[in-house]
Design a protein around this motif. Sequence first.
Motif, PDB file in Angstrom:
ATOM      1  N   UNK A 106       0.818  -1.217   0.000  1.00 45.46           N
ATOM      2  CA  UNK A 106       0.000   0.000   0.000  1.00 45.46           C
ATOM      3  C   UNK A 106       0.852   1.267   0.000  1.00 45.46           C
ATOM      4  N   UNK A 107       2.144   1.098  -0.300  1.00 42.84           N
ATOM      5  CA  UNK A 107       3.066   2.228  -0.472  1.00 42.84           C
ATOM      6  C   UNK A 107       3.080   3.160   0.740  1.00 42.84           C
ATOM      7  N   UNK A 108       2.989   2.552   1.915  1.00 42.51           N
ATOM      8  CA  UNK A 108       3.106   3.277   3.177  1.00 42.51           C
ATOM      9  C   UNK A 108       2.091   4.419   3.281  1.00 42.51           C
ATOM     10  N   UNK A 109       0.859   4.118   2.850  1.00 37.24           N
ATOM     11  CA  UNK A 109      -0.243   5.068   2.989  1.00 37.24           C
ATOM     12  C   UNK A 109      -1.440   4.340   3.561  1.00 37.24           C
ATOM     13  N   UNK A 110      -2.197   5.014   4.411  1.00 33.53           N
ATOM     14  CA  UNK A 110      -3.440   4.430   4.919  1.00 33.53           C
ATOM     15  C   UNK A 110      -4.392   4.227   3.748  1.00 33.53           C
ATOM     16  N   UNK A 111      -4.890   3.011   3.599  1.00 29.38           N
ATOM     17  CA  UNK A 111      -5.782   2.682   2.486  1.00 29.38           C
ATOM     18  C   UNK A 111      -7.124   3.391   2.581  1.00 29.38           C
ATOM     19  N   UNK A 112      -7.445   3.933   3.762  1.00 33.12           N
ATOM     20  CA  UNK A 112      -8.716   4.629   3.932  1.00 33.12           C
ATOM     21  C   UNK A 112      -8.582   6.148   3.751  1.00 33.12           C
ATOM     22  N   UNK A 113      -7.562   6.741   4.345  1.00 32.76           N
ATOM     23  CA  UNK A 113      -7.482   8.209   4.330  1.00 32.76           C
ATOM     24  C   UNK A 113      -6.243   8.760   3.636  1.00 32.76           C
ATOM     25  N   UNK A 114      -5.263   7.909   3.330  1.00 35.41           N
ATOM     26  CA  UNK A 114      -4.060   8.355   2.653  1.00 35.41           C
ATOM     27  C   UNK A 114      -2.963   8.868   3.565  1.00 35.41           C
ATOM     28  N   UNK A 115      -3.169   8.839   4.876  1.00 36.90           N
ATOM     29  CA  UNK A 115      -2.136   9.297   5.812  1.00 36.90           C
ATOM     30  C   UNK A 115      -0.826   8.560   5.554  1.00 36.90           C
ATOM     31  N   UNK A 116       0.292   9.301   5.554  1.00 38.79           N
ATOM     32  CA  UNK A 116       1.594   8.680   5.249  1.00 38.79           C
ATOM     33  C   UNK A 116       2.713   9.293   6.085  1.00 38.79           C
TER      34      UNK A 116
ATOM     35  N   UNK B  20      -0.251  -2.693   9.945  1.00 37.34           N
ATOM     36  CA  UNK B  20      -0.779  -3.727   9.057  1.00 37.34           C
ATOM     37  C   UNK B  20      -1.977  -4.373   9.735  1.00 37.34           C
ATOM     38  N   UNK B  21      -3.159  -4.142   9.196  1.00 36.60           N
ATOM     39  CA  UNK B  21      -4.388  -4.652   9.796  1.00 36.60           C
ATOM     40  C   UNK B  21      -4.819  -5.947   9.123  1.00 36.60           C
ATOM     41  N   UNK B  22      -5.212  -6.927   9.913  1.00 42.23           N
ATOM     42  CA  UNK B  22      -5.841  -8.143   9.381  1.00 42.23           C
ATOM     43  C   UNK B  22      -7.320  -7.848   9.159  1.00 42.23           C
ATOM     44  N   UNK B  23      -7.839  -8.157   7.980  1.00 41.45           N
ATOM     45  CA  UNK B  23      -9.264  -8.016   7.732  1.00 41.45           C
ATOM     46  C   UNK B  23     -10.003  -9.168   8.411  1.00 41.45           C
ATOM     47  N   UNK B  24      -9.610 -10.401   8.090  1.00 39.10           N
ATOM     48  CA  UNK B  24     -10.065 -11.550   8.879  1.00 39.10           C
ATOM     49  C   UNK B  24      -9.056 -11.720  10.010  1.00 39.10           C
ATOM     50  N   UNK B  25      -9.528 -11.661  11.239  1.00 38.12           N
ATOM     51  CA  UNK B  25      -8.631 -11.633  12.377  1.00 38.12           C
ATOM     52  C   UNK B  25      -7.746 -12.872  12.439  1.00 38.12           C
ATOM     53  N   UNK B  26      -6.505 -12.650  12.829  1.00 36.76           N
ATOM     54  CA  UNK B  26      -5.551 -13.741  13.018  1.00 36.76           C
ATOM     55  C   UNK B  26      -6.123 -14.778  13.982  1.00 36.76           C
ATOM     56  N   UNK B  27      -6.829 -14.331  15.020  1.00 38.84           N
ATOM     57  CA  UNK B  27      -7.408 -15.238  16.011  1.00 38.84           C
ATOM     58  C   UNK B  27      -8.467 -16.159  15.403  1.00 38.84           C
ATOM     59  N   UNK B  28      -8.978 -15.795  14.221  1.00 38.71           N
ATOM     60  CA  UNK B  28      -9.995 -16.608  13.554  1.00 38.71           C
ATOM     61  C   UNK B  28      -9.486 -17.090  12.197  1.00 38.71           C
TER      62      UNK B  28
ATOM     63  N   UNK C  60      -7.260 -15.949  10.202  1.00 40.16           N
ATOM     64  CA  UNK C  60      -6.887 -14.989   9.165  1.00 40.16           C
ATOM     65  C   UNK C  60      -5.413 -15.130   8.831  1.00 40.16           C
ATOM     66  N   UNK C  61      -5.070 -15.382   7.577  1.00 34.41           N
ATOM     67  CA  UNK C  61      -3.664 -15.608   7.222  1.00 34.41           C
ATOM     68  C   UNK C  61      -2.840 -14.324   7.234  1.00 34.41           C
ATOM     69  N   UNK C  62      -1.547 -14.470   7.448  1.00 35.26           N
ATOM     70  CA  UNK C  62      -0.615 -13.345   7.377  1.00 35.26           C
ATOM     71  C   UNK C  62      -0.202 -13.130   5.927  1.00 35.26           C
ATOM     72  N   UNK C  63      -1.177 -12.762   5.090  1.00 35.46           N
ATOM     73  CA  UNK C  63      -0.960 -12.580   3.663  1.00 35.46           C
ATOM     74  C   UNK C  63      -1.453 -11.198   3.237  1.00 35.46           C
ATOM     75  N   UNK C  64      -0.878 -10.698   2.150  1.00 34.23           N
ATOM     76  CA  UNK C  64      -1.253  -9.365   1.669  1.00 34.23           C
ATOM     77  C   UNK C  64      -2.742  -9.285   1.358  1.00 34.23           C
ATOM     78  N   UNK C  65      -3.344 -10.348   0.826  1.00 35.36           N
ATOM     79  CA  UNK C  65      -4.761 -10.265   0.459  1.00 35.36           C
ATOM     80  C   UNK C  65      -5.696 -10.390   1.667  1.00 35.36           C
ATOM     81  N   UNK C  66      -5.125 -10.451   2.876  1.00 34.78           N
ATOM     82  CA  UNK C  66      -5.912 -10.356   4.101  1.00 34.78           C
ATOM     83  C   UNK C  66      -5.488  -9.126   4.895  1.00 34.78           C
ATOM     84  N   UNK C  67      -4.749  -8.222   4.270  1.00 30.46           N
ATOM     85  CA  UNK C  67      -4.215  -7.085   4.997  1.00 30.46           C
ATOM     86  C   UNK C  67      -4.563  -5.749   4.386  1.00 30.46           C
ATOM     87  N   UNK C  68      -4.528  -4.732   5.225  1.00 28.92           N
ATOM     88  CA  UNK C  68      -4.658  -3.345   4.800  1.00 28.92           C
ATOM     89  C   UNK C  68      -3.630  -2.527   5.563  1.00 28.92           C
ATOM     90  N   UNK C  69      -2.990  -1.597   4.897  1.00 31.03           N
ATOM     91  CA  UNK C  69      -2.160  -0.613   5.581  1.00 31.03           C
ATOM     92  C   UNK C  69      -3.108   0.481   6.065  1.00 31.03           C
TER      93      UNK C  69
END
Length: 297
Positions: free
Chosen positions: A176-186, A198-206, A208-217
């Motif tokens: 995500x080029x070191x920018x918040x995917x929601x507001x653009x903060x960098x 690095x936020x997990x969309x599907x929680x690690x506790x449930x 959620x894999x440690x993969x880019x397609x489960x993450x958001x900056x």
Amino acid sequence: MEWLERIAKLRQWSRNGTRAPHKPLLLLYALGRFQDDADGGLRYSTVEEDLQRLLNEYGPPHKTTPAYPFHHLISDGVWEVRTDRGPGSPGSGIRDLRERGATGQLAPDLRAALRREPDLLGKMARLLLDLHFPPSLHGELREAVGLELERAETEQLSVVRRQRGSRMRELVLTAYEYRCAFCGYDGRIGTVPVGLEAAHVRWWAFDGPDEVDNGLCLCALHHKLLDKGVLGVGDDQRILVSQRFVGHSAAARDQVIALAGRLLIGPQPGSRPVAATHRNWHAQHVFHGDPRPATAA
């Protein structure tokens, strides 16, 4: 380790990754109260409001009641209930628990173990947090239940079989080029990014894999709001904002409400966007209520 194994294997209703943190929340609350008064019991009618608040804040999106864990936690061997008539729970009915003076307490053997082993309480709390909640909520959850933890809070417990991926943060922030995917903060200090996570969309506790397609900056604010179910990601990679969120200040409007319907910022070409399976899990098990309509530009 026997008590940690028992805590790790709490019996919970589950289907398709459903979150049911009723028992963990009650246990965290009981551990916090144990620190203040090791011999005190929790009378249901007295603590019901506290427990309901915890469920509303950290439980599943659908309406639920603290009467369920107050009764059913007994079957896990870590909890006991007495009424004005003697030992035993009257059931999971709210009215029965109130009218019969139901009082819960950690099981006698567990209380004895907590007195013998000073670090056991911290390890149990850490285990409950790791297995059922994302890291962004751990601090405020500890405050909400009145838990004071020391070194045990930061130790990796062997009973947690699955290890977090060490490169998740680097991969997601790069995508995500070191920018918040929601507001653009960098923001940075020199070359070091600050306030980006690095936020997990599907929680690690449930699972959620440690993969880019489960993450958001995300910046720290929007990470917290994602995990609290205020924000989400729609099928078209647009930002969802819960209708249950209320904020009248300019900051609340600009930083949250105005995000409704906006396209995510990133990821860069060649990086995988958030996968549908993870978006759907978050929408079903974390996001609160219905999304607001898109905000006019």
